[in-house]
Write a protein that holds these residues in place. Structure first.
Motif, PDB file in Angstrom:
ATOM      1  N   ILE A  80       0.850  -1.199   0.000  1.00 16.23           N
ATOM      2  CA  ILE A  80       0.000   0.000   0.000  1.00 16.23           C
ATOM      3  C   ILE A  80       0.883   1.245   0.000  1.00 16.23           C
ATOM      4  N   THR A  81       1.873   1.257   0.879  1.00 15.48           N
ATOM      5  CA  THR A  81       2.754   2.419   1.011  1.00 15.48           C
ATOM      6  C   THR A  81       3.558   2.676  -0.262  1.00 15.48           C
ATOM      7  N   SER A  82       4.082   1.609  -0.866  1.00 20.68           N
ATOM      8  CA  SER A  82       4.915   1.770  -2.063  1.00 20.68           C
ATOM      9  C   SER A  82       4.096   1.826  -3.348  1.00 20.68           C
ATOM     10  N   ARG A  83       2.796   1.631  -3.225  1.00 18.99           N
ATOM     11  CA  ARG A  83       1.882   1.642  -4.378  1.00 18.99           C
ATOM     12  C   ARG A  83       2.285   0.607  -5.423  1.00 18.99           C
ATOM     13  N   MET A  84       2.511  -0.601  -4.899  1.00 17.65           N
ATOM     14  CA  MET A  84       2.867  -1.723  -5.768  1.00 17.65           C
ATOM     15  C   MET A  84       1.808  -2.810  -5.667  1.00 17.65           C
ATOM     16  N   VAL A  85       1.650  -3.555  -6.740  1.00 17.65           N
ATOM     17  CA  VAL A  85       0.738  -4.693  -6.750  1.00 17.65           C
ATOM     18  C   VAL A  85       1.262  -5.721  -5.755  1.00 17.65           C
ATOM     19  N   VAL A  86       0.358  -6.378  -5.061  1.00 19.23           N
ATOM     20  CA  VAL A  86       0.727  -7.477  -4.166  1.00 19.23           C
ATOM     21  C   VAL A  86       0.070  -8.753  -4.697  1.00 19.23           C
ATOM     22  N   ARG A  87       0.808  -9.847  -4.647  1.00 18.23           N
ATOM     23  CA  ARG A  87       0.283 -11.143  -5.074  1.00 18.23           C
ATOM     24  C   ARG A  87      -0.182 -11.888  -3.827  1.00 18.23           C
ATOM     25  N   LEU A  88      -1.430 -12.333  -3.856  1.00 16.60           N
ATOM     26  CA  LEU A  88      -2.023 -13.060  -2.733  1.00 16.60           C
ATOM     27  C   LEU A  88      -2.300 -14.499  -3.133  1.00 16.60           C
ATOM     28  N   HIS A  89      -2.028 -15.414  -2.240  1.00 15.94           N
ATOM     29  CA  HIS A  89      -2.502 -16.789  -2.358  1.00 15.94           C
ATOM     30  C   HIS A  89      -3.673 -16.822  -1.383  1.00 15.94           C
ATOM     31  N   TYR A  90      -4.870 -16.979  -1.919  1.00 22.13           N
ATOM     32  CA  TYR A  90      -6.087 -16.738  -1.140  1.00 22.13           C
ATOM     33  C   TYR A  90      -7.003 -17.952  -1.141  1.00 22.13           C
ATOM     34  N   ARG A  91      -7.461 -18.306   0.047  1.00 22.70           N
ATOM     35  CA  ARG A  91      -8.438 -19.398   0.196  1.00 22.70           C
ATOM     36  C   ARG A  91      -9.802 -18.752   0.441  1.00 22.70           C
ATOM     37  N   ASP A  92     -10.736 -18.966  -0.482  1.00 21.92           N
ATOM     38  CA  ASP A  92     -12.053 -18.357  -0.317  1.00 21.92           C
ATOM     39  C   ASP A  92     -12.894 -19.132   0.693  1.00 21.92           C
ATOM     40  N   VAL A  93     -14.094 -18.670   0.921  1.00 19.98           N
ATOM     41  CA  VAL A  93     -14.971 -19.266   1.932  1.00 19.98           C
ATOM     42  C   VAL A  93     -15.274 -20.731   1.629  1.00 19.98           C
ATOM     43  N   SER A  94     -15.220 -21.134   0.358  1.00 19.17           N
ATOM     44  CA  SER A  94     -15.474 -22.526  -0.028  1.00 19.17           C
ATOM     45  C   SER A  94     -14.233 -23.399   0.037  1.00 19.17           C
ATOM     46  N   GLY A  95     -13.086 -22.792   0.348  1.00 17.61           N
ATOM     47  CA  GLY A  95     -11.850 -23.551   0.449  1.00 17.61           C
ATOM     48  C   GLY A  95     -11.014 -23.570  -0.820  1.00 17.61           C
ATOM     49  N   ARG A  96     -11.518 -22.944  -1.903  1.00 19.36           N
ATOM     50  CA  ARG A  96     -10.751 -22.889  -3.152  1.00 19.36           C
ATOM     51  C   ARG A  96      -9.592 -21.909  -2.997  1.00 19.36           C
ATOM     52  N   ILE A  97      -8.435 -22.305  -3.514  1.00 17.55           N
ATOM     53  CA  ILE A  97      -7.258 -21.446  -3.441  1.00 17.55           C
ATOM     54  C   ILE A  97      -6.975 -20.861  -4.814  1.00 17.55           C
ATOM     55  N   ILE A 135      -3.237 -16.948   2.482  1.00 21.53           N
ATOM     56  CA  ILE A 135      -2.279 -18.000   2.830  1.00 21.53           C
ATOM     57  C   ILE A 135      -0.849 -17.482   2.735  1.00 21.53           C
ATOM     58  N   ALA A 136      -0.585 -16.674   1.705  1.00 20.87           N
ATOM     59  CA  ALA A 136       0.752 -16.133   1.488  1.00 20.87           C
ATOM     60  C   ALA A 136       0.634 -14.826   0.725  1.00 20.87           C
ATOM     61  N   THR A 137       1.640 -13.973   0.908  1.00 19.37           N
ATOM     62  CA  THR A 137       1.719 -12.720   0.162  1.00 19.37           C
ATOM     63  C   THR A 137       3.093 -12.625  -0.472  1.00 19.37           C
ATOM     64  N   GLU A 138       3.127 -12.009  -1.640  1.00 21.59           N
ATOM     65  CA  GLU A 138       4.395 -11.793  -2.328  1.00 21.59           C
ATOM     66  C   GLU A 138       4.423 -10.362  -2.837  1.00 21.59           C
ATOM     67  N   PRO A 139       5.488  -9.642  -2.518  1.00 20.97           N
ATOM     68  CA  PRO A 139       5.613  -8.311  -3.123  1.00 20.97           C
ATOM     69  C   PRO A 139       5.928  -8.464  -4.605  1.00 20.97           C
ATOM     70  N   THR A 140       5.567  -7.479  -5.382  1.00 18.76           N
ATOM     71  CA  THR A 140       5.916  -7.464  -6.799  1.00 18.76           C
ATOM     72  C   THR A 140       6.604  -6.134  -7.090  1.00 18.76           C
ATOM     73  N   PHE A 141       7.123  -6.003  -8.261  1.00 19.83           N
ATOM     74  CA  PHE A 141       7.705  -4.730  -8.685  1.00 19.83           C
ATOM     75  C   PHE A 141       6.814  -4.063  -9.730  1.00 19.83           C
ATOM     76  N   VAL A 142       5.543  -4.446  -9.710  1.00 12.88           N
ATOM     77  CA  VAL A 142       4.569  -3.902 -10.652  1.00 12.88           C
ATOM     78  C   VAL A 142       3.852  -2.727  -9.981  1.00 12.88           C
ATOM     79  N   PRO A 143       3.931  -1.537 -10.570  1.00 13.34           N
ATOM     80  CA  PRO A 143       3.224  -0.400  -9.978  1.00 13.34           C
ATOM     81  C   PRO A 143       1.710  -0.632  -9.994  1.00 13.34           C
ATOM     82  N   ALA A 144       1.079  -0.316  -8.878  1.00 10.02           N
ATOM     83  CA  ALA A 144      -0.379  -0.417  -8.786  1.00 10.02           C
ATOM     84  C   ALA A 144      -1.011   0.791  -9.464  1.00 10.02           C
ATOM     85  N   ARG A 145      -2.160   0.568 -10.043  1.00 10.36           N
ATOM     86  CA  ARG A 145      -2.901   1.697 -10.602  1.00 10.36           C
ATOM     87  C   ARG A 145      -3.435   2.530  -9.437  1.00 10.36           C
ATOM     88  N   PRO A 146      -3.465   3.846  -9.589  1.00 12.95           N
ATOM     89  CA  PRO A 146      -3.941   4.675  -8.476  1.00 12.95           C
ATOM     90  C   PRO A 146      -5.450   4.526  -8.264  1.00 12.95           C
TER      91      PRO A 146
END
Length: 161
Positions: A80-97, A135-146
């Protein structure tokens, strides 16, 4: 140490409270973090909010996150601070990742849960991701859109009552 008071004419905004709370949430449980959380609790008490939802939310805001969640929260806060895209590994309410790339906008707390709010590039829309389902987060070097938090959460632009 002297007590410092802030003018009641300029209360903290909900966005300011959320930013402070996120910063405190992943600090751990050391003496400074404990004192800072107490300060946040006092700030809430000055708002004179008497509601069960608010009480639960306040407890969530002022309790340390589990270590693994705090690690992910630090990555999210940095994105958020660096305004970069973050990659999430996400488990939804149904358990799908899924793996999501998100333009992070803000974090919020509702009742017992922290959420990342942002523009999900996979779903091409605004999404809220519960921290405990990330589940996991990964920083990226991709600028986030404002994106402005006020465009995602209408109450973010308003002052706390």
């Amino acid at each position: 140490m002297a007590n410092v008071t802030k003018s009641p004419a300029s209360p903290l905004t909900t966005a300011e409270i959320a930013a402070l709370a996120l910063s405190l949430a992943h600090l751990g449980s050391g003496p400074q973090a404990t004192a800072a959380r107490l300060g946040l609790r006092h700030a809430f008490e000055q708002l004179h909010l008497d509601d069960e939802v608010v009480a639960t939310t306040l407890a969530t805001l002022t309790e340390p996150m589990p270590d693994a969640v705090a690690d992910r929260a630090r990555t999210i806060a940095a994105a958020i601070t660096s305004r970069m895209v973050v990659r999430l590994h996400y488990r939804d309410v149904s358990g799908r990742i899924t793996v999501r790339e998100v333009d992070p906008v803000t974090c919020m707390v509702h009742r017992d849960h922290w959420y990342l709010v942002g523009m999900c590039r996979l779903r091409r829309g605004i999404r809220a991701f519960r921290f405990d389902r990330i589940i996991a987060t990964e920083p990226t070097f991709v600028p986030a859109r404002p994106h402005l938090a006020t465009d995602f959460l209408p109450f973010q632009g308003k002052r706390a009552a």
